[in-house]
Write a protein that holds these residues in place. Structure first.
Motif, PDB file in Angstrom:
ATOM      1  N   LEU A   9     -59.121  76.827   5.692  1.00 37.05           N
ATOM      2  CA  LEU A   9     -59.297  76.704   4.254  1.00 37.05           C
ATOM      3  C   LEU A   9     -59.251  78.098   3.628  1.00 37.05           C
ATOM      4  O   LEU A   9     -59.815  79.047   4.161  1.00 37.05           O
ATOM      5  N   LYS A  31     -63.452  86.586   9.473  1.00 40.97           N
ATOM      6  CA  LYS A  31     -62.461  85.751   8.805  1.00 40.97           C
ATOM      7  C   LYS A  31     -61.212  86.575   8.464  1.00 40.97           C
ATOM      8  O   LYS A  31     -61.218  87.795   8.579  1.00 40.97           O
ATOM      9  N   ASP A  89     -61.996  80.184   5.515  1.00 40.87           N
ATOM     10  CA  ASP A  89     -61.447  80.880   6.680  1.00 40.87           C
ATOM     11  C   ASP A  89     -60.543  82.046   6.295  1.00 40.87           C
ATOM     12  O   ASP A  89     -60.435  83.025   7.028  1.00 40.87           O
ATOM     13  N   ARG A 141     -68.163  72.487   1.064  1.00 40.55           N
ATOM     14  CA  ARG A 141     -68.705  71.917   2.300  1.00 40.55           C
ATOM     15  C   ARG A 141     -68.056  70.563   2.612  1.00 40.55           C
ATOM     16  O   ARG A 141     -67.744  70.253   3.769  1.00 40.55           O
ATOM     17  N   SER A 174     -52.363  76.800   6.066  1.00 41.24           N
ATOM     18  CA  SER A 174     -53.680  76.834   5.424  1.00 41.24           C
ATOM     19  C   SER A 174     -53.623  75.951   4.194  1.00 41.24           C
ATOM     20  O   SER A 174     -52.540  75.573   3.722  1.00 41.24           O
ATOM     21  N   ASP A 204     -55.390  67.137   6.528  1.00 39.64           N
ATOM     22  CA  ASP A 204     -55.798  67.904   7.707  1.00 39.64           C
ATOM     23  C   ASP A 204     -54.869  67.687   8.889  1.00 39.64           C
ATOM     24  O   ASP A 204     -54.844  68.488   9.826  1.00 39.64           O
ATOM     25  N   PRO A 246     -61.518  69.748   9.097  1.00 34.81           N
ATOM     26  CA  PRO A 246     -62.046  70.753  10.037  1.00 34.81           C
ATOM     27  C   PRO A 246     -60.969  71.510  10.796  1.00 34.81           C
ATOM     28  O   PRO A 246     -61.237  72.606  11.293  1.00 34.81           O
ATOM     29  N   LYS A 293     -64.553  71.108   3.964  1.00 35.85           N
ATOM     30  CA  LYS A 293     -64.564  71.572   5.350  1.00 35.85           C
ATOM     31  C   LYS A 293     -64.893  70.428   6.302  1.00 35.85           C
ATOM     32  O   LYS A 293     -64.311  70.322   7.393  1.00 35.85           O
ATOM     33  N   GLU A 294     -65.798  69.558   5.879  1.00 42.22           N
ATOM     34  CA  GLU A 294     -66.165  68.413   6.711  1.00 42.22           C
ATOM     35  C   GLU A 294     -64.969  67.472   6.908  1.00 42.22           C
ATOM     36  O   GLU A 294     -64.747  66.951   7.996  1.00 42.22           O
ATOM     37  N   ASN A 304     -69.921  78.393   4.339  1.00 35.11           N
ATOM     38  CA  ASN A 304     -69.681  77.067   3.779  1.00 35.11           C
ATOM     39  C   ASN A 304     -68.286  76.538   4.044  1.00 35.11           C
ATOM     40  O   ASN A 304     -68.006  75.381   3.717  1.00 35.11           O
ATOM     41  N   GLY A 305     -67.390  77.376   4.630  1.00 30.47           N
ATOM     42  CA  GLY A 305     -66.115  76.810   5.031  1.00 30.47           C
ATOM     43  C   GLY A 305     -64.847  77.598   4.811  1.00 30.47           C
ATOM     44  O   GLY A 305     -63.772  77.163   5.229  1.00 30.47           O
TER      45      GLY A 305
END
Length: 463
Positions: free
Chosen positions: A80, A139, A113, A69, A44, A38, A76, A72-73, A110-111
């Motif tokens: 994605l 998105k 993009d 999920r 991306s 990250d 952040p 994504k956590e 759920n995440g």
């Protein structure tokens, strides 16, 4: 070239391990390095879609929605990205519009993009619903030119298709070379024409299957491509993408800015080097997948399709037919109107070519999928199919000529009723919708876990 930005999409969490080892990397092997990824500065990270969903529930006993999920956590900051097969979603048939829309909405929640949306036939009608749903979620809708070569798939064809996609509302356009057959000269010509014609960003995706991918990336970047797809070095090359570090360094020296943090990138490589070694030892990663095969340029067969045909023939004790099947693939493809060899058409064409050779009589046996394709259930073939050939295989069966999904009734609520209490969320219903048998088994096992840790290890072949 000086001070020009080139965006890098990292594929190690999706296409790299899908291409090299049939999507068998577990979330446990990803988790420790996700926060570092990250911080690298990728444009991306492709981490979902394609075959990841199927592999999660079929082989890894993971909930693909929970995987998303978690990613994504842990990541952040970085957009994605997923690969979506248009009206096919992540399955192998067309789904009704309400299922497509719900799937896109839940993926965004759920995440996801960036949605990279393609149709196996490059039929714009088959990406309409998913495009509209992505735009409604706010998105990025990235529409795909599924690159292939035939009498109809010319540079003019792809430029015209890109114009149509931009008019439909695409936020970006990806040249997706799934077989690794886009050569430097053709890549430079195509991207140059696209940059002259459309105003949205152009992304190029290729594979090292034939051995020319790094040269092709250099050519398309010089032609003005805005982003390219690469894989961290331990899981690069072969049937995967070119190495992230090598290309980033090369482009930086040529005056391009990748925006990547090379110290962080080195940590990512160190992590996946250990992961790769483990998968080599346990046999999940076959070293043959790391070697380029120039025959790809001759037969235009994606690496995954090559390995799949090899496995089919081995199972049938007919490896002596391998070269014959390779030569039959272009003939079957011509009969079927030159469909691009991408999921699900690649599997369908490869299987039919194998059946033609194994029976020693062309089309003595024909799969139901090929018959459905000839009936128009997958969309419009790039080149019209000869009616004599169509009638030979499906007789006087009716042929769909409009958008195939127009003939599908809303089905989400019916699917919810079918799966009943096993589905706790809309995501669970979608899991069942995409893979009815495997998805139902997965949900049943989750509701009543019966396997021991030793049995799970045996199934996945990892720990």
């Amino acid at each position: 070239m000086k001070n020009q930005r080139i965006g890098i999409t990292e594929t190690v969490l999706r296409d790299a391990h899908q291409s090299l080892m049939a999507t068998r990397m577990s979330i446990e092997d990803m988790l420790p390095i996700l926060p570092v990824m990250d911080e690298v500065g990728f444009e991306s990270i492709e981490c979902w879609g394609g075959a990841t969903f199927d592999a999660c529930i079929r082989f890894l006993k993971e909930d693909p929605w929970q995987r998303l999920r978690t990613m994504k956590e842990k990541m952040p900051k970085t957009p994605l990205q997923m690969l979506l097969r248009g009206q096919n979603l992540l399955g192998y048939r067309h789904y009704a519009d309400d299922v497509v829309t719900t799937f896109v909405e839940k993926s965004a929640e759920n995440g996801i993009d960036i949605f990279r949306i393609f149709d196996a036939l490059n039929d714009p009608r088959n990406v309409q619903t998913s495009l509209k749903a992505v735009k409604a979620c706010g998105k990025e809708a990235q529409l795909v030119l599924a690159y292939t070569i035939s009498e109809v798939h010319t540079i003019d064809y792809f430029v015209a298709l890109a114009e149509e996609f931009e008019a439909m509302g695409a936020d970006s356009i990806c040249v997706k070379d799934m077989a690794g057959i886009l050569t430097p000269a053709k890549g430079f010509e195509l991207v140059s024409r696209l940059k002259e014609t459309v105003s949205v960003p152009i992304i190029v995706h290729t594979h090292c299957t034939s051995g020319v991918a790094a040269m092709t990336y250099q050519a398309v970047v010089y032609a003005g491509a805005d982003r390219i797809d690469t894989a961290i070095s331990p899981l690069s090359e072969g049937t995967s993408q070119p190495a992230t570090e090598s290309l980033a360094i090369s482009f930086e020296e040529s005056g391009y800015s990748s925006g990547l943090n090379f110290e962080k990138l080195s940590l990512v490589a160190d992590h996946f080097r250990k992961v790769k070694d483990r998968y080599l030892v346990n046999g999940v990663l076959d070293p043959k997948m790391l070697i380029p095969d120039p025959r790809t340029l001759i037969y235009q067969v994606p690496g995954g399709m090559l390995s799949n045909m090899y496995a089919q023939l081995k199972q049938a004790n007919a490896l002596d037919k391998y070269e014959e099947v390779l030569k039959e693939v272009p003939r079957v493809r011509a009969d079927l109107g030159f469909p691009p060899l991408v999921t699900p058409l690649s599997q369908m064409v490869g299987t039919q070519a194998a059946m033609n050779c194994l029976t020693n009589e062309r089309y003595k046996m024909v799969s139901n999928e090929i018959k459905a394709y000839l009936s128009g259930e997958y969309g419009k073939s790039p080149v019209p199919i000869k009616e004599t050939f169509r009638k030979q295989l499906i007789g006087d069966a009716p042929v769909i000529t409009d958008r195939p999904a127009n003939h599908l009734k809303p089905e989400f609520q019916e699917l919810r009723r079918e799966i009943g209490g096993l589905a706790k969320t809309d995501e669970d219903v979608l899991t069942y919708a995409l893979f009815p048998q495997v998805g139902k088994s997965f949900l049943q096992e989750r509701a009543s876990p019966a396997t021991t840790s030793e049995e799970v290890i045996k199934v996945t072949g990892y720990l």
